[in-house]
Write a protein that holds these residues in place. Structure first.
Motif, short mmCIF file in Angstrom:
data_model
loop_
_atom_site.label_atom_id
_atom_site.label_comp_id
_atom_site.label_asym_id
_atom_site.label_seq_id
_atom_site.Cartn_x
_atom_site.Cartn_y
_atom_site.Cartn_z
N UNK A 112 -32.91 30.82 -19.86
CA UNK A 112 -32.18 30.98 -18.61
C UNK A 112 -31.24 32.17 -18.75
N UNK A 113 -31.33 33.11 -17.81
CA UNK A 113 -30.52 34.34 -17.87
C UNK A 113 -29.87 34.59 -16.51
N UNK A 114 -28.64 35.12 -16.56
CA UNK A 114 -27.93 35.48 -15.35
C UNK A 114 -27.35 36.88 -15.54
N UNK A 115 -27.30 37.67 -14.46
CA UNK A 115 -26.75 39.02 -14.57
C UNK A 115 -26.25 39.49 -13.21
N UNK A 116 -25.16 40.28 -13.19
CA UNK A 116 -24.69 40.85 -11.92
C UNK A 116 -25.65 41.94 -11.45
N UNK A 117 -25.88 41.99 -10.14
CA UNK A 117 -26.80 42.98 -9.58
C UNK A 117 -26.12 43.93 -8.59
N UNK A 118 -25.28 43.38 -7.71
CA UNK A 118 -24.59 44.22 -6.72
C UNK A 118 -23.32 43.54 -6.25
N UNK A 119 -22.43 44.32 -5.62
CA UNK A 119 -21.15 43.82 -5.11
C UNK A 119 -20.89 44.34 -3.71
N UNK A 120 -20.26 43.49 -2.90
CA UNK A 120 -19.54 43.91 -1.69
C UNK A 120 -18.08 43.55 -1.91
N UNK A 121 -17.18 44.45 -1.58
CA UNK A 121 -15.76 44.14 -1.76
C UNK A 121 -14.95 44.70 -0.60
N UNK A 122 -13.82 44.06 -0.33
CA UNK A 122 -12.88 44.51 0.69
C UNK A 122 -11.47 44.22 0.19
N UNK A 123 -10.56 45.15 0.44
CA UNK A 123 -9.19 44.97 -0.04
C UNK A 123 -8.28 46.04 0.49
N UNK A 124 -7.29 46.40 -0.31
CA UNK A 124 -6.32 47.40 0.11
C UNK A 124 -5.76 48.10 -1.13
N UNK A 125 -5.11 49.21 -0.92
CA UNK A 125 -4.47 49.91 -2.02
C UNK A 125 -3.16 50.53 -1.56
N UNK A 126 -2.30 50.85 -2.50
CA UNK A 126 -1.05 51.55 -2.23
C UNK A 126 -0.92 52.65 -3.27
N UNK A 127 -0.50 53.83 -2.84
CA UNK A 127 -0.43 54.96 -3.75
C UNK A 127 0.85 55.76 -3.61
N UNK A 128 1.14 56.53 -4.64
CA UNK A 128 2.31 57.40 -4.65
C UNK A 128 1.87 58.82 -4.99
N UNK A 129 2.32 59.79 -4.20
CA UNK A 129 1.98 61.18 -4.44
C UNK A 129 2.76 61.71 -5.63
N UNK A 130 2.08 62.51 -6.43
CA UNK A 130 2.69 63.19 -7.56
C UNK A 130 2.52 64.68 -7.34
N UNK A 131 3.45 65.28 -6.58
CA UNK A 131 3.31 66.67 -6.19
C UNK A 131 2.38 66.80 -5.00
N UNK A 132 1.78 67.99 -4.84
CA UNK A 132 0.94 68.28 -3.69
C UNK A 132 -0.53 67.90 -3.90
N UNK A 133 -0.95 67.72 -5.14
CA UNK A 133 -2.38 67.56 -5.40
C UNK A 133 -2.78 66.25 -6.06
N UNK A 134 -1.84 65.45 -6.50
CA UNK A 134 -2.19 64.24 -7.24
C UNK A 134 -1.66 62.98 -6.57
N UNK A 135 -2.40 61.89 -6.72
CA UNK A 135 -2.03 60.59 -6.19
C UNK A 135 -2.38 59.53 -7.23
#
Length: 222
Positions: A112-135
């Motif tokens: 008997x074998x089990x394995x992940x094949x695919x994902x659907x996901x939904x969520x959110x994120x929060x970010x902070x800018x580090x200068x003009x080019x990085x987050x």
């Protein structure tokens, strides 16, 4: 049900967009190749994933323990980032990914074998800018994982799949290579809920999957 959550999240984003249009316009991309890190975005990603499966119970013989397997993973993500002041952004996201794991969790002499094949996901994120080019950002959300099954019964191999729910958390960083394009590096931790796998040929046994992924990606903003 997950698809309904995804659609609802983006409907809210679309309806809220006009209310934030003035703020977004005020923070238009600079001429130095930087980015506002705000608005709709789409990206592709790929990388390496370590899968750890844990069994508890018996399948003819005791099978309590762990199995580890590495694999490649790749997918797409859609998101919408709203500006919060001059430095922060936050917003919904949704993704789809596939996994190449082969025979990651075989028990009872591979009966008997089990394995992940695919994902659907939904969520959110929060970010902070580090200068003009990085987050830099943190993310979290709900995941539906398709688990492939394979059983050896009376000399014949029988396959199938089930959908198992779980959660995902991650951290990452983006770097703007142009006002409307970016590259990213990200770490994700995903865990499915503990579930009974009697129907998968492992009577009296529970199964839980933990996954850690190191990803790189390329995205565009609209």
């Amino acid at each position: 049900m997950l698809k309904k959550y995804v659609v609802s999240a983006f409907v809210v984003a679309a309806l809220s967009g006009p209310a934030l249009a003035q703020d977004t316009a005020a923070a238009s991309p600079g001429t130095d190749g930087g980015s506002t890190f705000a608005g709709p975005r789409a990206e592709i990603f790929g990388g390496y994933e370590q899968n750890q499966s844990r069994f508890r119970g018996t399948a003819g013989v005791p099978v309590t323990g762990k199995r580890n397997k590495g694999s490649a993973t790749a997918g797409v993500e859609l998101g919408y980032d709203f500006p919060i002041g001059d430095r922060f952004v936050a917003g919904p996201l949704a993704s789809y990914s596939i996994n190449t794991t082969s025979g990651s969790s075989c028990v009872g002499s591979t009966t008997a074998c089990l394995r992940p094949q695919m994902d659907w996901s939904a969520g959110a994120r929060v970010g902070a800018k580090m200068g003009d080019k990085a987050l830099v950002y943190a993310k979290g959300g709900y995941v539906d994982t398709q688990i492939g099954t394979r059983q050896l019964i009376a000399g014949s191999t029988i396959g199938g799949h089930d959908w198992w729910s779980g959660w995902r958390a991650g951290v990452g960083a983006e770097y703007a290579v142009a006002p409307h394009a970016y590259v990213k590096a990200e770490y994700n931790y995903t865990q499915t809920k503990s579930d009974d796998v009697t129907q998968q040929g492992l009577p009296g046994t529970s199964y839980r999957l933990k996954r850690q992924a190191a990803l790189a990606g390329f995205g565009v903003r609209f």
